[in-house]
Design a protein around this motif. Sequence first.
Motif, short mmCIF file in Angstrom:
data_model
loop_
_atom_site.label_atom_id
_atom_site.label_comp_id
_atom_site.label_asym_id
_atom_site.label_seq_id
_atom_site.Cartn_x
_atom_site.Cartn_y
_atom_site.Cartn_z
N LYS A 222 57.95 -64.27 24.45
CA LYS A 222 57.61 -64.68 24.09
C LYS A 222 55.94 -64.51 24.14
N HIS A 223 55.54 -63.94 25.70
CA HIS A 223 54.31 -63.96 26.38
C HIS A 223 53.92 -62.43 26.66
N VAL A 224 52.43 -62.29 26.07
CA VAL A 224 52.48 -60.86 26.88
C VAL A 224 51.78 -60.80 28.23
N ALA A 225 51.49 -60.03 28.80
CA ALA A 225 50.31 -59.79 30.27
C ALA A 225 50.51 -58.44 30.56
N ASN A 226 48.92 -58.21 30.75
CA ASN A 226 48.86 -56.81 31.24
C ASN A 226 48.48 -56.32 32.45
N SER A 227 49.15 -57.14 33.68
CA SER A 227 49.57 -56.87 34.69
C SER A 227 50.05 -58.04 35.42
N ILE A 228 50.90 -57.65 36.54
CA ILE A 228 51.57 -58.47 37.33
C ILE A 228 50.96 -59.77 37.63
N GLN A 229 49.76 -59.51 37.64
CA GLN A 229 49.08 -61.47 38.36
C GLN A 229 49.16 -61.80 37.11
N SER A 230 48.50 -61.00 35.87
CA SER A 230 48.33 -61.84 35.25
C SER A 230 49.56 -62.48 34.48
N GLN A 231 50.80 -62.14 34.90
CA GLN A 231 52.18 -62.20 34.26
C GLN A 231 52.34 -63.77 35.49
#
Length: 296
Positions: A222-231
């Motif tokens: 449902k939600h999209v991040a661009n890096s592990i840190q953002s995840q």
Amino acid sequence: MIEVRQARYFVAVAEELHFGRAAERLMMSQPPLSQAILQLERQLGTSLLTRSSRSVLLTDAGKLFLDECRLLVQASERAEDVAARSKSGMAGTLRLGSVTSAFDGLLPDVLDRFRGAWPDVELEVSEIDTHHGRDRLLRRELDVAIIRQPGFDKGLRSVPLRRDRFVLALPVTHPQAADGGAVDLARFRDDSWVWLPRAISPDYHDEMVAACRQAGFSPQAKHVANSIQSQLAMVGCGLGVTLVPRSSLGARRGLMARELSQRVDLVELSLVSRAGTSETIADNFIECAQGVADGD
């Protein structure tokens, strides 16, 4: 154009002011040295030395020419030294690319050790994604990459640097956050997931998918991040759950990490360089990094 050999001959004669001693210093016989200096004067169109049966003296032109010859010889010697040091890995430039997670963990210690061992090697460091790192190595834009490298790429060699395992990151408000022990990943099939698109990191994305499918479901991304840190930051905001390498957690607000009952191991970081070549500086860095990883 004056050759370094000619400059070296003239410096020896000018400093010794004696052809015999200069020839001994150069480890050659006197007649070829005398001929070389005469040829140099003819080439320049001016006299550099005043010769007599008793002495050899520098002309005014010779005095000025001596300074330039010394600079030429010194530059040649420096160039030879740099080439030799570069060949031995003592000098030169190392172009290093690394994924973000290494900057927070292993890489600072590796860089400290490498700079201490090879202080004359210049470092050029850039942050990369795994697939970009492989491409840049093959294009010879990088010498070493610290990336997630589970598979094999033709033209590259890979050395595991740090092994890890997936853990489930979930908000502290999640009903399962307070429970102790490992969790069954299948219990989170209906949760909202914070996902990393395949275009950002194909290997990492595919390993997340494989872990979920092994547990019998496809996650609701449902939600999209661009890096592990953002995840992790998005999980901390209460948006959903995700899988991350255990080493990437650190101290973070708003989330908890739970071990998986069915452990999912992965090669979290690898040292990757070009195969089939001997690149001493890159090899030295890899050896240094392995030593840090092994605790040597």
